[in-house]
Design a protein around this motif. Structure first.
Motif, short mmCIF file in Angstrom:
data_model
loop_
_atom_site.label_atom_id
_atom_site.label_comp_id
_atom_site.label_asym_id
_atom_site.label_seq_id
_atom_site.Cartn_x
_atom_site.Cartn_y
_atom_site.Cartn_z
N MET A 24 0.84 -1.19 0.00
CA MET A 24 0.00 0.00 0.00
C MET A 24 0.88 1.24 0.00
O MET A 24 0.63 2.20 -0.73
CB MET A 24 -0.86 -0.03 1.25
N TRP A 25 1.93 1.19 0.79
CA TRP A 25 2.85 2.33 0.85
C TRP A 25 3.51 2.51 -0.52
O TRP A 25 3.64 3.63 -1.03
CB TRP A 25 3.90 2.08 1.93
N ASP A 74 1.22 4.06 -3.01
CA ASP A 74 0.74 5.41 -2.75
C ASP A 74 1.85 6.45 -2.67
O ASP A 74 1.60 7.64 -2.76
CB ASP A 74 -0.06 5.42 -1.44
N SER A 75 3.11 6.00 -2.50
CA SER A 75 4.14 6.98 -2.21
C SER A 75 4.92 7.42 -3.43
O SER A 75 5.91 8.11 -3.33
CB SER A 75 5.10 6.38 -1.19
N ARG A 97 -3.47 0.78 -5.88
CA ARG A 97 -3.98 1.22 -4.58
C ARG A 97 -5.16 0.38 -4.13
O ARG A 97 -5.25 0.00 -2.97
CB ARG A 97 -4.39 2.69 -4.67
N LEU A 105 -5.23 -2.10 -0.87
CA LEU A 105 -6.20 -1.83 0.20
C LEU A 105 -6.98 -3.09 0.55
O LEU A 105 -7.17 -3.42 1.73
CB LEU A 105 -7.15 -0.73 -0.28
N TYR A 156 -6.83 8.97 0.43
CA TYR A 156 -6.27 7.78 -0.23
C TYR A 156 -7.30 7.16 -1.17
O TYR A 156 -7.01 6.81 -2.31
CB TYR A 156 -5.85 6.76 0.84
N ARG A 177 -7.71 9.02 -4.38
CA ARG A 177 -6.67 8.69 -5.36
C ARG A 177 -6.96 7.34 -6.00
O ARG A 177 -6.77 7.13 -7.20
CB ARG A 177 -5.29 8.68 -4.69
N THR A 178 -7.45 6.38 -5.18
CA THR A 178 -7.80 5.06 -5.70
C THR A 178 -8.86 5.18 -6.78
O THR A 178 -8.76 4.58 -7.86
CB THR A 178 -8.36 4.20 -4.55
#
Lengths: 114, 542
Positions: free
Chosen positions: B54-55, B58-59, B86, B90, B508, B511-512
């Motif tokens: 997940m990181w 997303d990063s 993402r 999740l 988050y 963004r997904t």
């Protein structure tokens, strides 16, 4: 050829549907089996029929894709057969277990008049 | 050139449970603690891997937030690609969290009433994780079957007459749904010549009208299979019976399995039938919207009508599926964001609720069952031996508070995450983001149904709570081992965290949703992922 294939799949599937709506678990099992045969045939044809096409094999030179049979349905149908066979065997075990525990082979696990 | 080590993490959620499950088969059932701790270790590893993925998504570690893993090093339309974006990350995290809770709960008692619980549990995780990660329709079928085969075993775990009866129907329905899945896959291949989802989405605008008709039939048949899994009305009648019959940790995992169906619908529909799909754009959205609404009605009516606690939870899961399906069918990005938030909260709360129900059952003295003559008392046939282990103090207060927490989230009342989710849904419905658009009848109908289902849930849960905690007369506080109370606390605490941290979570999810609604990035990324040249490849290049 198309007609024969379509009739075969249709009859197998129709019989399967009729059987899975029956009250005895063995009939349901047979119905599931027939339906899975029909589906396997259906995947194998994948909407069209070809004749006189050899399977894709490695030769000295690159084969022309237009002259060999599509290998993907063959791979898919093999997987589908294996999975269908395993899950049907599982259902058979369940069926025997249910017969032993409940004393009836009705799909509800009890006779309707009880 | 080798892959960076963390790229291989995409494969771990599938491989680790497979290996652990296989290892656990070989261990003797008498070494129960060892088996439990191996299982727990694997689940915690999955949790860490999911958090890391997940990181990474997303990063900005991966361009566009999409990690592609080419299994067997074949480029995407030919080989099978696993994708971690993402949304997938999740769902992996949600799976791992729920699995940790269910597993901890099963430690005292449920994992010991039969054999091979731990292996089946790991295989179930493998199937669910694989379904989230895979990017190929036929591979999806294989992972679905792994998941279902494990779930058949788990549902029957602790073999008794109730479970056999419910299991027979569950297996028959799922086998039939799998056959429909195969027919759908075959038709899609016949019309487009591909099963890779990105390739499918790319080829769709160029397809001729005959092929399009065939494709639509194929996707419809495929959707019936997924909708049967996610219990859309009229395909969801199997669900309450199986929730009642299965043991609580298994039922908690079944809650997640209905969400797998919803996930696949979300993924496939937004990828294939989004705005860029040409003539096929928007296909089937209305059916999902109205079908979802019918599901909400069915679930809410069922909640009002059911008195057995297991059925109450089952119908609660049906309502939650209905809301999610109609949210997808509504076809508005901001609504999907709120819908995903709702999915997180409702899955955690329903899982906690199902685990809690069994503890509450222990409260009910036999007298209570006689008083409520109409109640279907569901009996567990294997002798419920008194669980051993450290008991927690204030058991009654714990049960009451946890029940109230679950009820608040499921019914969507403030202050917990259920309320935030419903507020988000209404906000998105009333502010479509397009200037000059007015709410349609469908908008009002959906809002009314969400409100009414909340009301139905409130009434049903209140009735159950009053009967259990207030109306049974004198009840002695039950014996609650720590390992059974902790998972419920964990899940409810996560719901509280979701509420407090709603801002970052929703950001988050936004963004997904943005990723999901711009499939072009996704398609480009998947299809352009280069293979890793092997030692032989290098030689050829020279």
């Amino acid at each position: 050829m198309e007609l024969v294939m379509a009739l075969a799949i249709g009859i197998l599937f129709g019989s399967g549907i009729w059987l899975i709506l029956r009250p005895r678990s063995f009939q349901v099992l047979t119905g599931l089996l027939l339906m899975s045969y029909a589906v396997n045939l259906f995947i194998f044809t994948m909407g069209r029929l070809w004749i006189d096409r050899p399977p894709l094999t490695l030769g000295a030179h690159l084969p022309d894709p237009a002259t060999v049979a599509d290998p993907l349905p063959q791979a898919l149908v093999l997987t589908a057969i294996v999975i269908g066979f395993a899950t049907t065997a599982l259902y058979l075990v369940m069926m025997i277990g249910s017969r032993g525990l409940t004393g009836t082979d009705h799909v509800d696990g009890r006779e309707p008049d009880q | 050139m080798n892959l960076a080590w963390d790229q291989h993490l995409i494969m771990v959620p599938v491989l680790l449970p497979l290996l652990c499950g296989a290892l656990l088969i070989a261990l003797n059932e008498r070494r129960h603690h060892l088996k439990f701790f191996i299982n727990l270790g694997s689940v915690i590893c999955l949790l860490v891997v999911a958090a890391r993925l997940m990181w990474m998504a997303d990063s900005g570690h991966w361009p566009q937030g999409i990690g592609v893993y080419l299994a067997a090093n074949w480029t995407a339309p030919f080989g099978i690609a696993l994708i971690a974006d993402r949304l997938a990350a999740l769902m992996l995290l949600l799976t791992a969290v729920l699995a940790t809770a269910a597993l901890l709960y099963s430690m005292q008692r449920w994992s010991r009433i039969g054999v091979h619980f731990h292996s089946l549990f790991q295989f179930l995780l493998m199937g669910i994780n694989g379904a989230f990660l895979t990017h190929d329709l036929f591979n999806l079928f294989v992972f679905f079957e792994v998941m279902l085969a494990a779930s058949y075993g788990l549902v029957l775990h602790g073999y008794n007459v109730t479970r056999i009866r419910a299991g027979m129907q569950y297996i028959a329905i799922n086998l039939t749904a799998s056959l429909l899945f195969l027919i759908g896959v075959a038709l899609i291949y016949a019309s487009t010549g591909t099963l890779n989802m990105a390739d499918l989405a790319m080829r769709l605008p160029a397809i001729n009208s005959d092929g399009l008709a065939l494709l639509k039939i194929g996707v419809t048949v495929l959707a019936i299979a997924f909708l049967a899994k996610s219990a859309m009305w009229p395909l969801g009648f199997w669900l309450p019976a199986i929730y009642t019959a299965a043991s609580p940790p298994v039922a908690a995992m079944l809650v997640l399995m209905t969400k797998v169906g919803v996930y696949v619908i979300l993924r496939v529909w937004l990828l294939i039938f989004s705005g860029e799909a040409g003539a096929a754009a928007g296909f089937g959205f209305d059916a999902l919207l109205w079908g979802g609404m019918a599901t909400i009605v069915f679930g809410a009516a069922g909640m009002l009508a059911s008195e057995a606690p297991g059925r109450l939870a089952g119908f609660g899961a049906i309502v939650s599926s209905g809301i999610l399906l109609s949210v997808i069918g509504y076809g508005q990005p901001s609504l999907v964001t709120a819908g995903l938030y709702y999915l997180l909260g409702s899955t955690l709360a329903l899982g906690a609720f199902i685990l809690l129900l069994e503890l509450i059952e222990r409260l009910r003295s036999p007298g209570a069952a006689v008083l409520a003559l109409t109640m279907e008392v569901f009996t567990i046939e294997e002798a419920p031996d008194e669980p051993v282990g450290e008991s927690i103090p204030g058991a009654l207060a714990f049960l009451g508070l946890s029940f109230a927490g679950c009820a608040l989230i499921i019914a969507g009342l403030p202050p917990l995450s259920g309320f935030v989710a419903k507020f988000g849904l209404f906000h998105a419905l009333l502010n479509p983001g397009v200037a000059g658009s007015i709410p349609t009848p469908a908008t009002w109908a959906l809002m009314a149904l969400i409100l009414l289902s909340g009301l139905a849930a409130t009434i049903a849960l209140l009735r159950f709570g009053v009967r259990t905690f207030w109306a049974v007369g004198k009840i002695s506080p039950p014996h609650l081992p720590f390992t059974e109370a902790a998972p419920i606390t964990l899940l409810l605490l996560l719901c509280v965290v979701l509420t407090i941290q709603a801002g970052p979570v929703l950001a988050y999810l936004e963004r997904t949703t943005a990723d999901l609604h711009h499939p072009q990035h996704y398609i480009d990324k998947v299809l352009s992922e280069p293979v890793i040249p092997g030692p032989l490849g290098k030689k050829e290049a020279q």
